[in-house]
Design a protein around this motif. Structure first.
Motif, PDB file in Angstrom:
ATOM      1  N   THR A   1      42.921  21.868  38.481  1.00 34.06           N
ATOM      2  CA  THR A   1      42.287  21.195  39.509  1.00 34.06           C
ATOM      3  C   THR A   1      43.419  20.092  40.227  1.00 34.06           C
ATOM      4  O   THR A   1      43.592  20.163  41.182  1.00 34.06           O
ATOM      5  N   GLY A   2      43.696  19.268  39.143  1.00 36.62           N
ATOM      6  CA  GLY A   2      44.878  18.064  39.657  1.00 36.62           C
ATOM      7  C   GLY A   2      46.128  18.984  40.284  1.00 36.62           C
ATOM      8  O   GLY A   2      46.514  18.611  41.340  1.00 36.62           O
ATOM      9  N   PRO A   3      46.779  19.670  39.335  1.00 38.66           N
ATOM     10  CA  PRO A   3      47.983  20.497  39.990  1.00 38.66           C
ATOM     11  C   PRO A   3      47.779  21.047  41.142  1.00 38.66           C
ATOM     12  O   PRO A   3      48.539  21.197  42.291  1.00 38.66           O
ATOM     13  N   ALA A   4      46.437  21.911  41.387  1.00 40.57           N
ATOM     14  CA  ALA A   4      46.235  22.578  42.411  1.00 40.57           C
ATOM     15  C   ALA A   4      46.066  21.870  43.709  1.00 40.57           C
ATOM     16  O   ALA A   4      46.579  22.050  44.861  1.00 40.57           O
ATOM     17  N   GLU A   5      45.439  20.470  43.727  1.00 38.37           N
ATOM     18  CA  GLU A   5      45.660  19.683  44.710  1.00 38.37           C
ATOM     19  C   GLU A   5      46.938  19.183  45.033  1.00 38.37           C
ATOM     20  O   GLU A   5      47.094  18.993  46.185  1.00 38.37           O
TER      21      GLU A   5
ATOM     22  N   GLY B   1      49.051  29.975  43.640  1.00 35.84           N
ATOM     23  CA  GLY B   1      50.394  30.045  42.732  1.00 35.84           C
ATOM     24  C   GLY B   1      49.980  29.099  41.311  1.00 35.84           C
ATOM     25  O   GLY B   1      50.175  29.770  40.227  1.00 35.84           O
ATOM     26  N   VAL B   2      49.327  28.039  41.403  1.00 40.88           N
ATOM     27  CA  VAL B   2      49.015  27.314  40.246  1.00 40.88           C
ATOM     28  C   VAL B   2      48.080  28.270  39.621  1.00 40.88           C
ATOM     29  O   VAL B   2      47.739  28.146  38.340  1.00 40.88           O
ATOM     30  N   LEU B   3      46.967  28.781  40.082  1.00 42.64           N
ATOM     31  CA  LEU B   3      46.030  29.294  39.500  1.00 42.64           C
ATOM     32  C   LEU B   3      46.491  30.694  38.954  1.00 42.64           C
ATOM     33  O   LEU B   3      46.096  30.841  37.801  1.00 42.64           O
ATOM     34  N   ALA B   4      47.243  31.530  39.354  1.00 39.52           N
ATOM     35  CA  ALA B   4      47.904  32.579  39.111  1.00 39.52           C
ATOM     36  C   ALA B   4      48.541  32.365  37.689  1.00 39.52           C
ATOM     37  O   ALA B   4      48.389  33.139  36.814  1.00 39.52           O
ATOM     38  N   ASP B   5      49.405  31.271  37.813  1.00 39.44           N
ATOM     39  CA  ASP B   5      50.231  30.896  36.568  1.00 39.44           C
ATOM     40  C   ASP B   5      49.310  30.760  35.449  1.00 39.44           C
ATOM     41  O   ASP B   5      49.679  31.180  34.327  1.00 39.44           O
ATOM     42  N   ALA B   6      48.224  29.932  35.642  1.00 33.67           N
ATOM     43  CA  ALA B   6      47.326  29.624  34.800  1.00 33.67           C
ATOM     44  C   ALA B   6      46.827  30.888  33.888  1.00 33.67           C
ATOM     45  O   ALA B   6      46.854  31.071  32.667  1.00 33.67           O
TER      46      ALA B   6
ATOM     47  N   VAL C   1      38.724  24.252  42.657  1.00 34.01           N
ATOM     48  CA  VAL C   1      39.031  25.059  41.428  1.00 34.01           C
ATOM     49  C   VAL C   1      38.435  24.317  40.186  1.00 34.01           C
ATOM     50  O   VAL C   1      38.387  23.284  39.859  1.00 34.01           O
ATOM     51  N   ARG C   2      37.793  25.500  39.424  1.00 33.55           N
ATOM     52  CA  ARG C   2      37.249  25.067  37.934  1.00 33.55           C
ATOM     53  C   ARG C   2      37.517  26.126  36.889  1.00 33.55           C
ATOM     54  O   ARG C   2      36.829  26.704  36.459  1.00 33.55           O
TER      55      ARG C   2
END
Length: 295
Positions: free
Chosen positions: A177-181, A194-199, A281-282
């Motif tokens: 959530t922090g990196p997504a923000e 992109g952050v979500l997809a990488d994870a 994001v969760r």
């Protein structure tokens, strides 16, 4: 032709990746909020979150025989596996093992893990005091096109007096959530996606363990390659030339790029701003809802 092997290598990938974090961060218990203090719902949720068990399942797929042997036919590759943990951890692992994107399974395997987790859970649901149903849901943000959900047990009758308790289990993916923000401020919806997809890709295809499988012989190697081919087809990318131990980073980057495009479009449809999308994001949580009723 059928090829079968007993293997724990990829099972270890799945279990450590998807539920190992739950033990460390949530101590296996999670967040239970039973309305009205219903004792049976609360006790059932507590049992799922604390009592350990073991399930045996298979991972199988039809693959080209050239993945293992010479020839142009297809063969069924099967690997027998065992996973252990609390029932909540196993349910979370089953949810994350093969999420769907727009209704299409990403990897097309691990349905048997879901069956095993269901069976292990169903054995403890029914008591003399009440009947229960468990609903398992993972979405990286509300109403995401990328999702996984299933239930254990029959739905309650329409006229039943239903009580509810909730377990918030760790998905095994990091809390992004922090990196997504931060990514939202820098790159808008594309940054969040992109952050979500990488994870997600790193969770489904962890480079170290996946590389070990590709170095191996037999079913593990063939099953990993099958999962990449299935995900690549779903995402509309080509990873075939990167399915070697030395090029998995490139394969994962292509999967992540394809997934990010789909997620960015979905986020734009649902949220008024990238900041709002990032705040929703969760990805690190799986919601497990226990419903109990008499009769």
């Amino acid at each position: 032709m059928d090829l079968r092997a007993s293997s724990t290598a990829l099972d270890t990938v799945l279990f450590v990746l998807l539920v190992g974090v739950a033990v460390g961060t949530l101590a296996g218990v999670g967040d239970r909020r039973p309305p009205g203090g219903d004792r049976v719902a609360e006790e059932t949720a507590d049992l799922l979150a604390t009592a350990t068990t073991e399930v045996t399942y298979t991972r199988s797929a039809r693959v080209p025989s050239s993945a293992l042997l010479d020839g142009d036919d297809t063969v069924t590759v099967t690997s027998d596996r065992t996973a252990a943990g609390t029932r909540a951890e196993l349910l979370a692992a089953a949810a994350l093992a093969d999420p769907s994107l727009g209704g299409t399974a990403l990897t097309g395997v691990d349905g048997d893990l879901r069956v095993g987790a269901r069976n292990a859970t169903e054995r403890v649901l029914h008591t003399r005091e009440a009947t229960a149903q468990v609903a398992v849901t993972w979405r990286p943000y509300p109403d995401a096109t990328l999702r996984s959900s299933f239930t254990v047990g029959e739905a309650p009758p329409g006229d039943a007096d239903v009580s509810v308790a909730t377990v918030a289990a760790a998905s095994g993916l990091p809390n992004v959530t922090g990196p997504a923000e931060r990514a939202a401020r820098a790159n808008g919806y594309d940054g969040v996606a992109g952050v979500l997809a990488d994870a997600v890709v790193a969770g489904l295809f962890p480079p170290g363990e996946t590389r070990d499988a590709l170095y191996s012989e037999g079913p593990d190697r063939a099953l990993v390659a099958h999962r990449y081919r299935r995900a690549s087809a779903t995402l509309g990318v080509d990873t075939a030339k990167f399915l070697t131990p030395g090029h998995l980073d490139q394969a994962n980057k292509r999967l992540s790029s394809g997934l990010a495009k789909r997620l960015a479009a979905d986020l734009r449809r649902q949220y008024d701003s990238p900041d709002a999308a990032a705040e929703a994001v969760r990805a690190h949580q799986v919601r497990i809802v226990v419903r109990t009723w008499s009769g």
